[in-house]
Design a protein around this motif. Structure first.
Motif: not given
Length: 511
Positions: A319-325, A359-363, A425-427, A432-437
């Protein structure tokens, strides 16, 4: 039957990195009667090598999934020797050359993988790191882990029972089989679903600290009027509860599945759990009587990543990779090649969303890790112009009623789960990384963020282009100046939103 003749055989599998790859690679164990019986029932031919005393086959992980290509074919030389044991002749017709098993190359990076396990210490949970450009999984760790070498020669029952009975479940692959409510890391999905259905991201919703629908739903803060970007930054419950109530569950479920939830991925390894993305059809199918109906009062919890919704760490990374891509439905890849043959493809389908919506989500996620965001202090990479964007999350492990959710003094099993997803990087996103503790306590910026930060730094510093950029930026002075500037303006280093708590520095384990 032949005095002086004996069979001498020894086969061993050695895992040099111990627990770092225990859940991904798995382990081998001796062939049992049930293994042979199962092959016969499936109509498979029993390989003769399985009858060799002490031969071992894959039990879990890639060892099991790729058992046949890794196995190869047994061989041997039939020779005649003299009384001194010297070979005097060879029966070429009776000899058979051994065939080595195929070499398997994974996408995992050893340095990133080792660091991911190291930063967990004694905590339980999982970390997944992906390349957002091609889907390669650089790390997939479940903690606590175990030494797979114990299983090769047969693990003593007392050790196995200790592993199986330990409450933090070292034998369970939490990256694939551990499912948890995503908490506030899911809020950008709700925002994306709303934009697809016409939400103007500049629309402001007023948060007075509570949302009412039959009962009071709390927001740990009074955020005032927020737009979508600001709601992601502050992790405002009221904002996303409002959107969820307006849309209903089906719209949220559709977008959640588009972003990678509620499904398993073909990465060559079994044991994945798809989790649950609830909708009206799921309720009709699962329950009976009045419970078959989805009631409006169920939507607020869904909007903040709670309720019946469950996900795993790999899905969060996808999910994070798709948002970032921002454009492609990135698919994960674990096996790079088998026997020299490249596996997988980078031909990803397009995401069914306007890139401007992503882009709105990334902002919003970039604002989370800026001054005043819920994950600011513990998400600073200290790598100059290379910054990390993310989203904090807290998932309730139990119903607290009117009591406090703070974990201080509570038994481990009663604390909330702590989550964090990020990209950098943000730009120009690359990783992408996901962490569950698991039961990490209240505040995704306190336990998840510092671990994501340390693992992300290793991935970035191993990338030659990123390292060159970092070394050219004079990053130490920039980072210190940024923190001092924020403090001089009187801005809080951690916001007072749902996912905040006093920052907890990561304890560095001995190396």
């Amino acid at each position: 039957d032949l005095p002086g003749v004996m069979a001498d055989m020894n086969e061993a599998r050695y895992y040099p990195h111990g627990g770092a790859y225990a859940h991904v690679v798995g382990y081998v164990a001796k062939v049992s009667d049930n293994d042979v019986k199962g092959m016969r029932e499936r109509g498979e031919e029993i390989p003769s090598i399985l009858y060799n005393p002490g031969y071992r086959i894959g039990r879990v992980g890639l060892e099991k999934a790729l058992d046949e290509p890794l196995r190869g074919e047994a061989g041997g030389n039939r020779v005649e020797v003299d009384v001194r044991g010297r070979v005097v002749a060879e029966d070429m017709a009776g000899s058979k050359p051994a065939v080595q098993g195929s070499e398997v190359v994974l996408t995992l990076d050893n340095d990133v993988q080792q660091r991911a396990l190291e930063v967990f210490g004694e905590e339980a949970g999982s970390i997944v790191v992906m390349d957002v450009r091609n889907g390669d999984i650089l790390a997939m760790v479940s903690s606590p882990s175990f030494d797979p070498n114990l299983f090769v020669s047969g693990v003593p029952s007392r050790i196995y029972r200790a592993l199986a009975d330990y409450e933090r479940r070292p034998l369970t692959d939490k990256a694939l089989a551990g499912t948890f409510a995503p908490g506030s890391t899911f809020k950008p999905v709700v925002g994306l679903a709303a934009m697809k259905r016409g939400l103007d991201p500049t629309r402001r919703i007023v948060c007075n600290g509570s949302f009412y629908l039959g009962r009071r739903f709390a927001c740990l803060g009074r955020h005032g009027a927020l737009d979508l970007r600001g709601a992601i930054k502050a992790s405002c419950n009221v904002y996303f509860m409002t959107l969820a109530t307006e849309m209903g569950p089906d719209a949220i479920a559709e977008t959640a599945r588009d972003m990678g939830f509620g499904q398993t991925f073909d990465i060559g390894i079994g044991g994945q759990k798809a989790g649950l993305v609830p909708d009206r059809e799921w309720k009709r199918r699962t329950y009976s009587g009045e419970q078959k109906t989805w009631y409006p009062g169920e939507s607020p919890s869904y909007g903040i990543g709670q309720g019946a919704l469950t996900v795993n760490a790999l899905q969060l990374a996808v999910y994070t990779s798709r948002v970032a891509n921002g454009r492609k439905a990135v698919m994960p890849r674990l096996i790079k090649s088998i026997g020299g043959v490249e596996q997988g493809s980078n031909a990803f389908a397009d995401l069914p969303y306007d890139p401007q919506m992503l882009q709105v989500l990334r902002d919003g996620m970039e604002a989370v890790t800026s001054a005043g965001g819920t994950g600011f202090r513990n998400s600073q990479l200290g790598l100059g112009t290379v910054q990390m964007a993310g989203k904090t999350g807290t998932a309730q492990a139990r119903n607290y009623g009117a009591g406090s959710r703070k974990g201080a003094g509570r038994p481990w099993s009663q604390k909330d789960h702590n989550l964090f997803v990020a990209y950098a990087p943000t730009d120009n996103p690359r990783y992408a990384v996901s962490v569950i503790v698991q039961h990490g306590g209240l505040g995704g910026g306190t336990a998840g963020a510092p671990r994501a930060r340390e693992v992300m730094k290793v991935a970035l510093l191993k990338d030659p282009e990123m390292r060159a950029r970092i070394e050219q930026s004079g990053f130490e002075a920039q980072e210190d100046a940024g923190v001092r500037e924020a403090e001089a303006r009187g801005e809080p280093l951690d916001g007072a939103a749902t996912d905040t708590a006093a920052p907890a520095p990561l304890v560095e384990p001995a190396r």
